[in-house]
Design a protein around this motif. Structure first.
Motif, PDB file in Angstrom:
ATOM      1  N   PHE A 150       0.852  -1.185   0.000  1.00 41.47           N
ATOM      2  CA  PHE A 150       0.000   0.000   0.000  1.00 41.47           C
ATOM      3  C   PHE A 150       0.890   1.237   0.000  1.00 41.47           C
ATOM      4  O   PHE A 150       2.081   1.172   0.321  1.00 41.47           O
ATOM      5  CB  PHE A 150      -0.958   0.029   1.202  1.00 41.47           C
ATOM      6  CG  PHE A 150      -0.291   0.128   2.542  1.00 41.47           C
ATOM      7  CD1 PHE A 150       0.064   1.356   3.062  1.00 41.47           C
ATOM      8  CD2 PHE A 150      -0.010  -1.006   3.277  1.00 41.47           C
ATOM      9  CE1 PHE A 150       0.690   1.467   4.288  1.00 41.47           C
ATOM     10  CE2 PHE A 150       0.618  -0.914   4.513  1.00 41.47           C
ATOM     11  CZ  PHE A 150       0.970   0.323   5.023  1.00 41.47           C
ATOM     12  N   VAL A 151       0.290   2.341  -0.386  1.00 41.40           N
ATOM     13  CA  VAL A 151       0.996   3.624  -0.415  1.00 41.40           C
ATOM     14  C   VAL A 151       0.056   4.672   0.149  1.00 41.40           C
ATOM     15  O   VAL A 151      -1.125   4.713  -0.204  1.00 41.40           O
ATOM     16  CB  VAL A 151       1.385   4.017  -1.862  1.00 41.40           C
ATOM     17  CG1 VAL A 151       1.997   5.420  -1.886  1.00 41.40           C
ATOM     18  CG2 VAL A 151       2.357   3.010  -2.459  1.00 41.40           C
ATOM     19  N   GLN A 152       0.575   5.524   1.028  1.00 43.33           N
ATOM     20  CA  GLN A 152      -0.210   6.636   1.528  1.00 43.33           C
ATOM     21  C   GLN A 152       0.465   7.942   1.133  1.00 43.33           C
ATOM     22  O   GLN A 152       1.662   8.120   1.315  1.00 43.33           O
ATOM     23  CB  GLN A 152      -0.387   6.598   3.040  1.00 43.33           C
ATOM     24  CG  GLN A 152      -1.278   7.735   3.551  1.00 43.33           C
ATOM     25  CD  GLN A 152      -1.644   7.589   5.015  1.00 43.33           C
ATOM     26  OE1 GLN A 152      -0.999   6.860   5.757  1.00 43.33           O
ATOM     27  NE2 GLN A 152      -2.687   8.279   5.429  1.00 43.33           N
ATOM     28  N   ASP A 153      -0.323   8.838   0.558  1.00 44.70           N
ATOM     29  CA  ASP A 153       0.158  10.162   0.192  1.00 44.70           C
ATOM     30  C   ASP A 153      -0.860  11.160   0.704  1.00 44.70           C
ATOM     31  O   ASP A 153      -1.911  11.375   0.103  1.00 44.70           O
ATOM     32  CB  ASP A 153       0.307  10.275  -1.324  1.00 44.70           C
ATOM     33  CG  ASP A 153       0.991  11.570  -1.751  1.00 44.70           C
ATOM     34  OD1 ASP A 153       0.962  12.538  -0.965  1.00 44.70           O
ATOM     35  OD2 ASP A 153       1.544  11.631  -2.860  1.00 44.70           O
ATOM     36  N   GLY A 154      -0.568  11.772   1.845  1.00 43.52           N
ATOM     37  CA  GLY A 154      -1.511  12.698   2.459  1.00 43.52           C
ATOM     38  C   GLY A 154      -2.807  11.983   2.827  1.00 43.52           C
ATOM     39  O   GLY A 154      -2.784  10.910   3.439  1.00 43.52           O
ATOM     40  N   PRO A 155      -3.945  12.526   2.435  1.00 45.38           N
ATOM     41  CA  PRO A 155      -5.229  11.920   2.813  1.00 45.38           C
ATOM     42  C   PRO A 155      -5.654  10.782   1.894  1.00 45.38           C
ATOM     43  O   PRO A 155      -6.741  10.233   2.058  1.00 45.38           O
ATOM     44  CB  PRO A 155      -6.205  13.090   2.694  1.00 45.38           C
ATOM     45  CG  PRO A 155      -5.641  13.918   1.590  1.00 45.38           C
ATOM     46  CD  PRO A 155      -4.134  13.816   1.730  1.00 45.38           C
ATOM     47  N   VAL A 156      -4.823  10.419   0.929  1.00 41.29           N
ATOM     48  CA  VAL A 156      -5.178   9.384  -0.048  1.00 41.29           C
ATOM     49  C   VAL A 156      -4.272   8.169   0.126  1.00 41.29           C
ATOM     50  O   VAL A 156      -3.047   8.281   0.070  1.00 41.29           O
ATOM     51  CB  VAL A 156      -5.073   9.920  -1.490  1.00 41.29           C
ATOM     52  CG1 VAL A 156      -5.361   8.815  -2.499  1.00 41.29           C
ATOM     53  CG2 VAL A 156      -6.030  11.089  -1.702  1.00 41.29           C
ATOM     54  N   ALA A 157      -4.889   7.001   0.341  1.00 45.27           N
ATOM     55  CA  ALA A 157      -4.144   5.764   0.505  1.00 45.27           C
ATOM     56  C   ALA A 157      -4.665   4.737  -0.496  1.00 45.27           C
ATOM     57  O   ALA A 157      -5.873   4.629  -0.717  1.00 45.27           O
ATOM     58  CB  ALA A 157      -4.287   5.227   1.932  1.00 45.27           C
ATOM     59  N   THR A 158      -3.756   3.997  -1.101  1.00 46.60           N
ATOM     60  CA  THR A 158      -4.132   2.982  -2.081  1.00 46.60           C
ATOM     61  C   THR A 158      -3.431   1.678  -1.742  1.00 46.60           C
ATOM     62  O   THR A 158      -2.330   1.689  -1.185  1.00 46.60           O
ATOM     63  CB  THR A 158      -3.734   3.425  -3.497  1.00 46.60           C
ATOM     64  OG1 THR A 158      -2.345   3.795  -3.509  1.00 46.60           O
ATOM     65  CG2 THR A 158      -4.567   4.623  -3.954  1.00 46.60           C
ATOM     66  N   SER A 159      -4.058   0.553  -2.089  1.00 47.49           N
ATOM     67  CA  SER A 159      -3.456  -0.742  -1.773  1.00 47.49           C
ATOM     68  C   SER A 159      -3.473  -1.646  -2.991  1.00 47.49           C
ATOM     69  O   SER A 159      -4.232  -1.423  -3.943  1.00 47.49           O
ATOM     70  CB  SER A 159      -4.188  -1.418  -0.614  1.00 47.49           C
ATOM     71  OG  SER A 159      -5.445  -1.920  -1.039  1.00 47.49           O
ATOM     72  N   ALA A 160      -2.620  -2.661  -2.934  1.00 49.85           N
ATOM     73  CA  ALA A 160      -2.516  -3.611  -4.037  1.00 49.85           C
ATOM     74  C   ALA A 160      -3.742  -4.502  -4.145  1.00 49.85           C
ATOM     75  O   ALA A 160      -3.964  -5.124  -5.173  1.00 49.85           O
ATOM     76  CB  ALA A 160      -1.264  -4.470  -3.865  1.00 49.85           C
ATOM     77  N   GLY A 161      -4.507  -4.569  -3.087  1.00 52.99           N
ATOM     78  CA  GLY A 161      -5.785  -5.252  -3.196  1.00 52.99           C
ATOM     79  C   GLY A 161      -5.851  -6.600  -2.527  1.00 52.99           C
ATOM     80  O   GLY A 161      -4.857  -7.176  -2.088  1.00 52.99           O
ATOM     81  N   ILE A 162      -7.067  -7.103  -2.460  1.00 53.23           N
ATOM     82  CA  ILE A 162      -7.426  -8.373  -1.850  1.00 53.23           C
ATOM     83  C   ILE A 162      -6.857  -8.395  -0.433  1.00 53.23           C
ATOM     84  O   ILE A 162      -7.254  -7.598   0.384  1.00 53.23           O
ATOM     85  CB  ILE A 162      -6.998  -9.562  -2.733  1.00 53.23           C
ATOM     86  CG1 ILE A 162      -7.434  -9.290  -4.192  1.00 53.23           C
ATOM     87  CG2 ILE A 162      -7.596 -10.852  -2.235  1.00 53.23           C
ATOM     88  CD1 ILE A 162      -7.409 -10.433  -5.137  1.00 53.23           C
ATOM     89  N   CYS A 163      -5.906  -9.277  -0.122  1.00 52.16           N
ATOM     90  CA  CYS A 163      -5.443  -9.366   1.272  1.00 52.16           C
ATOM     91  C   CYS A 163      -4.707  -8.104   1.729  1.00 52.16           C
ATOM     92  O   CYS A 163      -4.712  -7.795   2.920  1.00 52.16           O
ATOM     93  CB  CYS A 163      -4.535 -10.583   1.445  1.00 52.16           C
ATOM     94  SG  CYS A 163      -5.407 -12.161   1.306  1.00 52.16           S
TER      95      CYS A 163
END
Length: 313
Positions: A150-163
């Motif tokens: 996962f990556v967090q940049d300020g108020p936005v976080a994204t993940s590779a998904g599933i687990c």
């Protein structure tokens, strides 16, 4: 109370929803102030495994200040994120999501909805490895990372998904509710507190927890809870009903460090947090972080950081 809005679209990935939702729900049972909301353009949806989700709430307009919006991925996203409902979510995000007031978390292909809405422009992000190239094409102004949980940049976080949605949830729980609750959630879910090599190092409260030995976890819990008390190895061993020698052996075997080093890491992390409070004197910080004296605190801090505590404020 922190509102979490899980945004669902047709054929949503069930584990993308269930993993993070369970993590946040367990955190709430441990004292975190979370309220879970399942929202969608439709009142009823079918998941990736055929399970139907009924009585879904509508997309909130406006989104309450302080809320976290969690975009859930969909099966066969190339097709299922092109439907009318997904386009409605994108329009809703453009109109109502405000990075100054809200937080965004994207699980797996849910990142594509944020990309379509322009919310990833200029930000670091990631997604499932199979759609990385599509994310780059959809959000050419974003800084897309490969091979990240996962990556967090300020108020936005994204993940590779599933687990990895669970990893992201644990990360957000630590930020919102503290490391001790994040520890408790991970242990109850029986998952490793893992991160990719390119992410920031684990906080000391979460590091060395990738094991299932109950006695060592109990010792770590005691050290984390009673940082200000200068617990000896014998006292910790007595608390977990074993000998000092056996506890030291188990720590090395399951954590890779000694009990003393683990205790020191927790003290330094506590001191780092306390240094952010200008009303506290260095003497008071040393006491609350469990150091034997202010002189001892200064010496250890300078060894670890190359600076005096006062210079690190």
């Amino acid at each position: 109370m922190l509102d979490l809005y899980f945004v669902l679209t047709p054929q949503f990935m069930l584990l993308d929803l269930a993993g993070p939702a369970e993590a946040f729900q367990i955190a709430a049972l441990h004292g975190a102030q979370y309220r879970l909301n399942l929202v969608s353009p439709l009142t009823e949806l079918t998941s990736s495994v055929g399970l139907k989700q009924h009585q879904l709430a509508p997309l909130p307009t406006p989104i309450p200040a302080g809320a976290t919006v969690i975009l859930i991925g969909a099966q066969n996203s190339l097709v299922n994120l092109k439907n009318a409902e997904s386009k409605q979510v994108v329009t809703w995000l453009r109109q109502h999501f405000d990075a100054q007031q809200h937080q965004l978390a994207c699980v797996c292909s849910g990142t594509m909805l944020a990309a379509e809405a322009g919310l990833l422009d200029g930000r670091q992000c990631t997604t499932h490895h199979e759609i990385i190239d599509r994310l780059r094409q959809t959000a050419p102004l974003a800084h897309v990372h490969d091979d990240r949980l996962f990556v967090q940049d300020g108020p936005v976080a994204t993940s590779a998904g599933i687990c990895s949605g669970i990893d992201l949830a644990l990360h957000l729980i630590e930020q919102d509710a503290g490391p001790l609750i994040a520890q408790s959630v991970a242990r109850e879910m029986v998952v490793w507190l893992r991160r990719s090599g390119q992410d920031p190092q684990l906080s000391p409260w979460l590091a060395h927890r990738n094991h299932l030995h109950p006695m060592v976890h109990k010792a770590q819990d005691l050290i984390s809870r009673q940082v200000s008390e200068r617990l000896t190895l014998a006292q910790i061993a007595e608390h977990v009903h074993t000998s000092s020698r056996n506890l030291a052996r188990l720590f090395l075997q399951h954590c890779g460090i000694t009990p003393h080093q683990y205790q020191l890491d927790i003290r330094l992390a506590t001191a780092r947090q306390l240094l952010l409070q200008p009303q506290l004197s260095i003497e008071r910080i040393a006491e609350q972080a469990g150091f034997a004296s202010t002189r001892d605190f200064r010496r250890v801090w300078q060894q670890q950081t190359g600076k005096l505590p006062s210079e690190s404020r």
